[in-house]
Design a protein around this motif. Structure first.
Motif, short mmCIF file in Angstrom:
data_model
loop_
_atom_site.label_atom_id
_atom_site.label_comp_id
_atom_site.label_asym_id
_atom_site.label_seq_id
_atom_site.Cartn_x
_atom_site.Cartn_y
_atom_site.Cartn_z
N LEU A 247 30.68 -79.37 -35.61
CA LEU A 247 29.97 -78.09 -35.79
C LEU A 247 30.70 -77.23 -36.81
CD1 LEU A 247 27.52 -76.64 -34.44
CD2 LEU A 247 29.17 -75.60 -32.85
N PHE A 248 29.95 -76.70 -37.78
CA PHE A 248 30.50 -75.74 -38.74
C PHE A 248 29.88 -74.38 -38.46
CE2 PHE A 248 30.30 -74.06 -43.33
CZ PHE A 248 31.51 -73.41 -43.21
N CYS A 249 30.69 -73.43 -37.98
CA CYS A 249 30.25 -72.06 -37.77
C CYS A 249 30.66 -71.24 -38.99
CB CYS A 249 30.89 -71.46 -36.51
SG CYS A 249 30.24 -72.13 -34.98
N THR A 250 29.70 -70.58 -39.61
CA THR A 250 29.94 -69.97 -40.92
C THR A 250 30.70 -68.65 -40.87
OG1 THR A 250 27.69 -69.09 -40.73
CG2 THR A 250 27.99 -71.08 -42.06
N ALA A 251 31.11 -68.19 -39.69
CA ALA A 251 31.94 -66.99 -39.57
C ALA A 251 32.71 -67.04 -38.25
CB ALA A 251 31.09 -65.71 -39.64
N ASP A 252 33.97 -66.67 -38.28
CA ASP A 252 34.80 -66.69 -37.07
C ASP A 252 34.23 -65.83 -35.96
OD1 ASP A 252 36.64 -68.36 -38.21
OD2 ASP A 252 38.20 -66.86 -38.47
N TYR A 253 33.76 -64.63 -36.31
CA TYR A 253 33.26 -63.70 -35.30
C TYR A 253 32.12 -64.33 -34.51
CZ TYR A 253 32.20 -58.96 -33.50
OH TYR A 253 32.01 -57.85 -32.71
N LEU A 254 31.25 -65.02 -35.23
CA LEU A 254 30.15 -65.77 -34.61
C LEU A 254 30.71 -66.93 -33.78
CD1 LEU A 254 26.92 -66.20 -34.79
CD2 LEU A 254 27.47 -67.83 -36.59
N ALA A 255 31.71 -67.61 -34.32
CA ALA A 255 32.26 -68.80 -33.67
C ALA A 255 32.93 -68.48 -32.34
CB ALA A 255 33.26 -69.49 -34.61
N LEU A 256 33.50 -67.28 -32.21
CA LEU A 256 34.11 -66.89 -30.93
C LEU A 256 33.09 -66.97 -29.80
CD1 LEU A 256 36.15 -63.71 -32.01
CD2 LEU A 256 36.97 -66.06 -31.86
#
Length: 339
Positions: A247-256
């Motif tokens: 999985l590639f989450c395009t922003a850390d804030y979203l990935a949290l």
């Protein structure tokens, strides 16, 4: 008897001159960089100003000079840790260079052109935009008024303004290559439903490189670029869990939010069941609860490049349009397996 509730009289340069026993022009020269004034006069003026609590009216002076030491910073998503640190570093950098930052929030409901227009009324020395791409018309108005404009991680507005852009292509490639090297062959990319120029650039680069390698990518666009948005997106990842191992989450804030949702709501083990690479390297990415592998986008380097572009433009207004690329790197933590 003095009325305790009455407002205090505004001290002006005439009051300082009277107390110091000098002319008003001597007071003005004392507080003007590079102006000629004797040490004796300067000491008298500084002493009198201190006793009276006198402060220079910077805005009034800027009207007289047609230019101030104010620099407007237009920003959105201030709850995002990346953005908060970016604005802090820009503010510090401006102060170190002798400028005073003015922060205006460019939230989705705000018109960026109106915000920049309001800054022009204060005779600002320059404007930095980290929110939405400003329209071409206001960019050209800045140019006509001799106000440098630098846009950060935004598309070309159609006017020759200076830009700094993170290397999205390199970021997408690093994320893809790391997931594949770690054994992933079934990929998905998570983006907010409403993607910005930079988020879209990261996702498109990842998908293009994967497709060139013959590996399909499942796009998951849901919610906002926030922790809550990530929690919502995790439900959609769970629906295709059998089809995804990377999985590639395009922003850390979203990935949290994605990480917490997958682990706590759906019992998915990271990285054993699904490996995850995020993007930004905010402080929270290194917290032990998350310990995320991420693409590092240095806020400090991004801000240094931005401020250098602005300073060069101020020193030489006739320079051709400047576009600089900010590099990225990958930092592996516990959400991916060692290649």
């Amino acid at each position: 008897m003095t009325d305790q509730g009455s407002p205090k009289k505004q001290v002006n340069s005439f009051d300082v001159a009277r107390l110091a026993g000098v002319s008003r022009s001597a007071v003005s020269r004392t507080f003007t960089d590079g102006a000629s004034v004797s040490d004796e006069t300067r000491k008298k003026v500084i002493k009198a100003a201190g006793e009276l609590g006198y402060r220079v009216n910077v805005l009034a002076r800027s009207l007289h000079k047609q230019k101030s030491d104010l620099v407007g910073v237009v920003a959105a998503d201030l709850d995002n840790p990346f953005r908060a640190e970016q604005i802090d570093l820009l503010s510090q950098g401006l102060l170190e260079r002798g400028f005073r930052p003015i922060l205006l929030r460019g939230d989705p409901s705000a018109d960026v052109a109106d915000l920049i227009g309001s800054l022009l009324q204060y005779s600002v020395a320059g404007v930095i935009v980290t929110s939405d791409t400003p329209p071409e018309e206001i960019c050209r108005e800045c140019l006509e008024n001799g106000v440098p404009l630098v846009v950060v991680n935004k598309r070309d507005p159609g006017a020759p303004v200076d830009r700094v852009v993170t290397d999205f292509e390199a970021g997408g490639r690093l994320a893809f290559e790391h997931l594949v090297a770690s054994g992933c062959r079934k990929l998905a990319v998570v983006t907010p439903e409403r993607s910005s120029f930079s988020i879209n650039g990261r996702a498109l680069a990842f998908e293009r490189i994967a497709n060139d390698a013959g590996i399909p990518v499942i796009p998951i666009a849901w919610g906002t670029q926030t922790y809550e948005g990530g929690l919502e997106a995790s439900a959609h990842v769970n629906r295709v869990r059998s089809e995804v191992d990377g999985l590639f989450c395009t922003a850390d804030y979203l990935a949290l939010g994605v990480l917490d949702g997958l682990r706590h709501d759906y019992g998915i083990n990271i990285p054993e069941d699904i490996q995850l690479v995020a993007y930004d390297d905010i402080v929270q990415a290194s917290w032990k609860s998350y310990d995320m592998t991420t693409i590092v986008q240095s806020r400090r380097e991004l801000c240094e490049i931005t401020l250098n572009l602005l300073m060069r433009r101020l020193e030489n207004p006739d320079l051709p349009q400047q576009v600089e690329i900010c590099g990225v790197s990958l930092f592996q933590r516990a959400t991916t397996l060692a290649p």
